[in-house]
Scaffold this motif. Structure first.
Motif, PDB file in Angstrom:
ATOM      1  N   THR A  76       0.821  -1.205   0.000  1.00 14.08           N
ATOM      2  CA  THR A  76       0.000   0.000   0.000  1.00 14.08           C
ATOM      3  C   THR A  76       0.857   1.258   0.000  1.00 14.08           C
TER       4      THR A  76
ATOM      5  N   LYS B 166       4.876  -7.852  -1.409  1.00 14.01           N
ATOM      6  CA  LYS B 166       4.601  -9.288  -1.214  1.00 14.01           C
ATOM      7  C   LYS B 166       5.861 -10.172  -1.211  1.00 14.01           C
TER       8      LYS B 166
ATOM      9  N   GLN C  83       1.619  -8.066  -6.554  1.00 10.22           N
ATOM     10  CA  GLN C  83       1.251  -9.488  -6.502  1.00 10.22           C
ATOM     11  C   GLN C  83       1.857 -10.282  -7.656  1.00 10.22           C
TER      12      GLN C  83
ATOM     13  N   ASP D  48       1.439  -1.771 -11.103  1.00  8.54           N
ATOM     14  CA  ASP D  48       1.457  -2.374  -9.768  1.00  8.54           C
ATOM     15  C   ASP D  48       1.822  -3.848  -9.918  1.00  8.54           C
TER      16      ASP D  48
HETATM   17  C1  LIG Z   1      -1.590  -6.945  -1.846  1.00  9.24           C
HETATM   18  C2  LIG Z   1      -1.623  -5.882  -2.867  1.00  9.24           C
HETATM   19  C3  LIG Z   1      -1.475  -4.524  -2.533  1.00  9.24           C
HETATM   20  C4  LIG Z   1      -1.370  -4.045  -1.104  1.00  9.24           C
HETATM   21  O1  LIG Z   1      -0.205  -4.533  -0.494  1.00  9.24           O
HETATM   22  P1  LIG Z   1      -0.112  -4.535   1.119  1.00  9.24           P
HETATM   23  O2  LIG Z   1       1.261  -5.067   1.379  1.00  9.24           O
HETATM   24  O3  LIG Z   1      -1.222  -5.408   1.610  1.00  9.24           O
HETATM   25  O4  LIG Z   1      -0.259  -3.151   1.584  1.00  9.24           O
HETATM   26  C5  LIG Z   1      -1.446  -3.596  -3.563  1.00  9.24           C
HETATM   27  N1  LIG Z   1      -1.551  -3.968  -4.840  1.00  9.24           N
HETATM   28  C6  LIG Z   1      -1.696  -5.269  -5.204  1.00  9.24           C
HETATM   29  C7  LIG Z   1      -1.786  -5.627  -6.657  1.00  9.24           C
HETATM   30  C8  LIG Z   1      -1.755  -6.269  -4.234  1.00  9.24           C
HETATM   31  O5  LIG Z   1      -1.931  -7.536  -4.583  1.00  9.24           O
END
Ligand SMILES: *Cc1c(COP(=O)(O)O)cnc(C)c1O
Length: 399
Positions: free
Chosen positions: A107, A253, A227, A224
């Motif tokens: 986040t 992650k 994941q 992003d």
């Molecule tokens: C999990 C996730 C987030 C948020 O990450 P956190 O470590 O939970 O704050 C943001 N973007 C994507 C694509 C995610 O899978």
């Protein structure tokens, strides 16, 4: 030691209730296995939501953490530290980006990326009316900035007003993006593979089209990869197979393999948009978490994790296609590498629950109707076979 039921009851009375948890208390892990407080073994295809890329209890990784604990945990960003420099070098090399900022979570990486976009646009015209285009069914996190670009009404509604100037396009529909672009648009943010939204990879034409659109209008492309990055698609970063490069990228992650560390990275003009004083964090990039990231990146290289994911991904694809052919309740398979999803014609909650309780198989869903397969990246074919066998035990009774 308390009993499992006592832990669950205490957790329910003490911990702030924003999750409905499964009635399992995990105690330790090893490789692709988890063990609960009664010593019962589980096969893990969730990896703590795509975090435990190297699996649990890896001796080499653990050694690196222990060594850093005995050396130095934290100094603040008012000083330089060795692991941050080493981790920075490795992640820039793996990504081809120019600058990195280490954060405490995904986040926060998204927050930083959004701030770069605003700062970049502000540097040009000193105005405060810039817009950002995000995608429907996206997920970028739960803080106000990240939530503002998360295309999920259910998550957003109780917390409005959110950031102004955010518009949502349809993922994989270039025209829907074009329609939203105007003089004030400063960035487009999306996941290269939508994760929580149901495992939808960006189409190549779409991603290339968005890249071209950003170039034509001097907007930043933010990908992003929190994941889908870190090897999960069979590329170190998912965008690397499309022949496009983002201006800003977020990672988290699997970067810390369980140690909370994320990063935002920037290339070219985006790498110089922010100046000293524009952003900060007390913990972010401290020696402990960057020693973890450093070791993860080192082990990825040494063990050729990305090649392994490619191989395992092909095998998993074959096996999931087999399930989709065999069980009419499954309506489709999506994804690549070790980020894949099976879509069902029914809600998957009861299947996920049965898999855990009856078959000791950890699965997670992505939206109501999709089971998401994001195992540790170190799984072997035998683990895929075992997972399929366990899942079939449940599917037999659902068709
Ligand atoms: C999990 C996730 C987030 C948020 O990450 P956190 O470590 O939970 O704050 C943001 N973007 C994507 C694509 C995610 O899978």
């Amino acid at each position: 030691m308390r009993s499992k039921q006592e832990y669950i009851e205490k957790a329910e009375s003490e911990l702030y209730k924003t999750y409905n948890r499964f009635p399992v208390v995990f105690d330790h892990g090893d490789g692709v296995r988890l063990y609960d407080t009664d010593g019962v073994e589980y096969l893990d295809f969730g990896a703590g939501i795509a975090v435990m890329g190297l699996g649990y209890n890896d001796p080499e990784f653990n050694e690196a953490l222990k060594a850093q604990v005995d050396k130095l945990l934290h100094t603040s960003n008012l000083f330089y530290n060795v692991p941050a420099v080493e981790a920075g070098e490795l992640i820039l090399k793996a990504s081809g980006m120019d600058k990195v900022f280490f954060t405490n979570s995904g986040t926060e990486a998204v927050e930083g990326a959004l701030k770069i976009a605003r700062r970049y646009a502000y540097n040009k015209d000193s105005s405060h009316d810039h817009e950002i285009i995000a995608m429907k069914h996206s997920f970028h996190g739960r803080s106000f900035g990240a939530l503002s670009v998360t295309g999920n009404d259910h998550y957003q509604e109780p917390f409005k007003p959110l950031l102004p100037g955010i518009k949502f396009a349809d993922f994989n529909d270039l025209d829907s993006v074009k329609e939203l672009v105007n003089d004030k648009t400063c960035a487009i943010i999306m996941e290269t593979v939508q994760g929580e939204g149901g495992i939808y990879p960006a189409g190549e034409e779409f991603l290339k089209g968005v890249r071209a659109l950003c170039d034509d209008h001097d907007m930043l492309l933010i990908l992003d990869e929190i994941q889908c990055g870190m090897g999960r698609t069979g590329e170190m970063f998912a965008w690397q197979k499309y022949g496009v490069k983002p201006d800003v990228m977020t990672v988290a992650k699997a970067l810390g393999n369980g140690v909370p560390v994320g990063a935002f990275l920037a290339a070219g003009k985006a790498g110089a948009a922010m100046s000293p004083g524009d952003h900060g964090t007390t913990y972010g990039g401290n020696p402990f978490v960057t020693a973890a990231a450093c070791k993860v990146l080192e082990l990825f290289e040494k063990r050729k994790i990305v090649d392994h994911v490619k191989e395992m991904g092909e095998y998993l694809t074959k096996k999931l296609n087999f399930l989709a052919d065999r069980y009419p309740v499954i309506t489709g398979r999506r994804g690549t590498g070790l980020i894949q999803g099976l879509e069902f014609s029914v809600p998957v909650a009861s299947i996920v629950n049965q898999a855990l309780i009856e078959q000791k198989l950890v699965l997670i869903s992505a939206g109501a109707n999709v089971i998401r397969f994001v195992p540790p990246l170190v799984i072997e074919k035998e683990h895929v076979d075992e997972m399929v066998k366990k899942l079939e035990e449940i599917l037999k009774h659902h068709s």
